[in-house]
Design a protein around this motif. Structure first.
Motif, PDB file in Angstrom:
ATOM      1  N   PRO A 130      13.364  -1.362  -9.667  1.00  0.00           N
ATOM      2  CA  PRO A 130      12.512  -0.395 -10.391  1.00  0.00           C
ATOM      3  C   PRO A 130      11.026  -0.649 -10.200  1.00  0.00           C
ATOM      4  N   ALA A 131      10.618  -1.927 -10.147  1.00  0.00           N
ATOM      5  CA  ALA A 131       9.202  -2.232  -9.943  1.00  0.00           C
ATOM      6  C   ALA A 131       8.740  -1.750  -8.573  1.00  0.00           C
ATOM      7  N   LEU A 132       9.587  -1.917  -7.572  1.00  0.00           N
ATOM      8  CA  LEU A 132       9.227  -1.460  -6.230  1.00  0.00           C
ATOM      9  C   LEU A 132       9.163   0.066  -6.185  1.00  0.00           C
ATOM     10  N   TRP A 133      10.038   0.723  -6.928  1.00  0.00           N
ATOM     11  CA  TRP A 133      10.019   2.189  -6.979  1.00  0.00           C
ATOM     12  C   TRP A 133       8.732   2.676  -7.627  1.00  0.00           C
ATOM     13  N   LEU A 134       8.323   2.016  -8.715  1.00  0.00           N
ATOM     14  CA  LEU A 134       7.068   2.384  -9.360  1.00  0.00           C
ATOM     15  C   LEU A 134       5.887   2.160  -8.425  1.00  0.00           C
ATOM     16  N   ARG A 135       5.963   1.086  -7.633  1.00  0.00           N
ATOM     17  CA  ARG A 135       4.876   0.806  -6.685  1.00  0.00           C
ATOM     18  C   ARG A 135       4.831   1.872  -5.599  1.00  0.00           C
ATOM     19  N   LEU A 136       5.989   2.348  -5.179  1.00  0.00           N
ATOM     20  CA  LEU A 136       6.044   3.415  -4.175  1.00  0.00           C
ATOM     21  C   LEU A 136       5.347   4.667  -4.698  1.00  0.00           C
ATOM     22  N   LEU A 137       5.487   4.934  -5.984  1.00  0.00           N
ATOM     23  CA  LEU A 137       4.889   6.129  -6.579  1.00  0.00           C
ATOM     24  C   LEU A 137       3.400   5.987  -6.817  1.00  0.00           C
TER      25      LEU A 137
ATOM     26  N   VAL B 112       0.859  -1.183   0.000  1.00  0.00           N
ATOM     27  CA  VAL B 112       0.000   0.000   0.000  1.00  0.00           C
ATOM     28  C   VAL B 112       0.896   1.234   0.000  1.00  0.00           C
ATOM     29  N   SER B 113       0.647   2.127  -0.940  1.00  0.00           N
ATOM     30  CA  SER B 113       1.414   3.372  -1.015  1.00  0.00           C
ATOM     31  C   SER B 113       0.525   4.549  -0.643  1.00  0.00           C
ATOM     32  N   LEU B 114       1.119   5.521  -0.006  1.00  0.00           N
ATOM     33  CA  LEU B 114       0.377   6.740   0.314  1.00  0.00           C
ATOM     34  C   LEU B 114       0.001   7.519  -0.938  1.00  0.00           C
ATOM     35  N   PHE B 115       0.631   7.192  -2.068  1.00  0.00           N
ATOM     36  CA  PHE B 115       0.334   7.858  -3.326  1.00  0.00           C
ATOM     37  C   PHE B 115      -0.700   7.104  -4.160  1.00  0.00           C
ATOM     38  N   ASP B 116      -1.239   6.021  -3.648  1.00  0.00           N
ATOM     39  CA  ASP B 116      -2.250   5.275  -4.399  1.00  0.00           C
ATOM     40  C   ASP B 116      -3.470   6.141  -4.658  1.00  0.00           C
ATOM     41  N   GLU B 117      -3.956   6.123  -5.893  1.00  0.00           N
ATOM     42  CA  GLU B 117      -5.159   6.869  -6.221  1.00  0.00           C
ATOM     43  C   GLU B 117      -6.419   6.095  -5.856  1.00  0.00           C
ATOM     44  N   SER B 118      -6.314   4.778  -5.815  1.00  0.00           N
ATOM     45  CA  SER B 118      -7.451   3.926  -5.479  1.00  0.00           C
ATOM     46  C   SER B 118      -7.278   3.359  -4.084  1.00  0.00           C
TER      47      SER B 118
ATOM     48  N   ASN C 208       1.845   3.218  -8.485  1.00  0.00           N
ATOM     49  CA  ASN C 208       1.455   2.416  -9.640  1.00  0.00           C
ATOM     50  C   ASN C 208       0.938   1.058  -9.164  1.00  0.00           C
ATOM     51  N   GLN C 209      -0.376   0.949  -9.015  1.00  0.00           N
ATOM     52  CA  GLN C 209      -0.970  -0.273  -8.488  1.00  0.00           C
ATOM     53  C   GLN C 209      -1.015  -1.406  -9.504  1.00  0.00           C
ATOM     54  N   ASP C 210      -0.696  -1.129 -10.770  1.00  0.00           N
ATOM     55  CA  ASP C 210      -0.625  -2.193 -11.764  1.00  0.00           C
ATOM     56  C   ASP C 210       0.507  -3.165 -11.447  1.00  0.00           C
ATOM     57  N   ILE C 211       1.475  -2.719 -10.665  1.00  0.00           N
ATOM     58  CA  ILE C 211       2.605  -3.573 -10.297  1.00  0.00           C
ATOM     59  C   ILE C 211       2.152  -4.725  -9.410  1.00  0.00           C
ATOM     60  N   ASP C 212       1.056  -4.542  -8.672  1.00  0.00           N
ATOM     61  CA  ASP C 212       0.616  -5.553  -7.712  1.00  0.00           C
ATOM     62  C   ASP C 212       0.371  -6.907  -8.359  1.00  0.00           C
TER      63      ASP C 212
END
Length: 349
Positions: A317-324, A221-227, A326-330
């Motif tokens: 890089p995938a973890l970095w995108l998830r931090l930002l 779960v990221s604080l930047f998640d839009e959903s 990007n929930q598609d990484i899940d």
């Protein structure tokens, strides 16, 4: 926390309390006091499970450090007098020692603040290495060594900034906790034990583990998640083998982790892993505790810690995108660790 952080924290605390009497010697003494409780790593308790569980034990206990600080202050004043009153000296020593376990209690590993009472404290709001907490302390302590006239003020600035960041980590933890509670409400996971911890080096991306009887669910779960959706991946938690009497080491692990452990059979070996520490299937604390005979009978063995796979740089890089956010990484989390393909849709919404 890591030794550099604890040393910087101890030095900053010593410099702030010393005030105008702050000097390089005081800062170095504070750094030494700040790392002193971790010397328990030199003690062997006989096996890897005991070494893990009993680390951050008596040397991190408030019931031990407070009287020890009095003794150490008395010895310091008697054999190496310094221009402090005894009360200020004791405050300096006690603060340097006690802030160490208090900071450790904010990490995932947990700290036995009230040893010998067997109750580990783990707030789990900050990773064991977090540059945003350490750098303000480290930079201001280095500056204090160079500008002695402003040393105390610089140390106070470093403490203030690091404390603000630590306070933020607690707020971020509560935000993630509230989001998990809202998402699991009115589902099969409502009311189940939940463990939340920050991922390495940040307080934005958090790891969530929900514990069931035979299954556990894991997600990011990221604080930047839009959903507000959380992709929780179901994984087998395993069960303790029937007919095998739990050993003291298994009971120790179960108590230390609050039940967040999993059992798995690898060939003829029973492996018990701590689910709280690590990420996805990179679990650093895995122990072989029993073996199975050709007849299918289990027998307890001396504990042996197993090597866990290291996180591959190509996965960062995938973890970095998830931090930002990007929930598609899940959807690819399982493939990052090459774990079995388990359906992520596990809760009845």
């Amino acid at each position: 926390m890591d030794s550099v952080t604890q040393a910087a924290l101890g030095a900053a605390v010593a410099g702030a309390i010393a005030g105008r009497q702050c000097s390089p010697k005081v800062l170095l003494a504070g750094a030494a006091l700040g790392t002193l409780p971790d010397l328990d790593v030199l003690i062997s308790y006989g096996d890897p499970v005991s070494d893990m569980v009993k680390h951050r034990g008596f040397s991190h206990s408030l019931f031990v450090l407070l009287p020890f600080s009095l003794l150490l202050s008395w010895l310091w004043q008697r054999w190496r007098p310094i221009p402090f009153s005894f009360m200020r000296l004791w405050l300096l020593v006690a603060a340097c020692l006690i802030t160490h376990p208090l900071l450790d209690a904010c990490t995932t590993y947990g700290t036995q603040l009230f040893w010998p009472i067997p109750y580990p404290v783990s707030i789990s709001s900050i990773f064991i290495i977090d540059p945003l907490y350490t750098l303000p302390l480290l930079l201001t302590v280095v500056a204090a060594l160079l500008w002695r006239g402003r040393a105390a003020k610089l140390c106070m600035v470093g403490l203030g900034l690091s404390t603000i960041y630590l306070s933020w980590s607690l707020i971020a933890y509560q935000m993630i906790e509230q989001r998990v509670e809202q998402y699991t409400a009115s589902t099969d996971l409502e009311g189940k034990p939940v463990f939340i911890a920050p991922t390495p080096l940040n307080t934005v991306l958090w790891r969530v583990v929900v514990k069931g009887e035979h299954t556990y669910w894991e997600g990011l779960v990221s604080l930047f998640d839009e959903s507000n959706e959380i992709a929780l991946i179901a994984k087998p938690k395993g069960t303790f083998p029937e007919g095998l009497q739990p050993s003291k080491h298994i009971n120790m692990l179960d108590h230390f982790t609050s039940g967040f452990i999993k059992y798995e059979q690898r060939d003829n070996i029973l492996v018990v892993s701590d689910l709280r520490l690590g990420m996805v299937d990179y679990l650093p604390f895995q122990f072989a505790l029993a073996t199975q005979s050709a007849q299918g009978d289990w027998q307890l063995t001396d504990p042996r810690q197993l090597e866990s796979p290291n996180v591959q740089p190509k996965h960062l890089p995938a973890l970095w995108l998830r931090l930002l956010g990007n929930q598609d990484i899940d959807a690819n989390l399982c493939h990052i660790s090459e774990c079995p393909d388990i359906t992520a849709s596990v809760v009845n919404m």
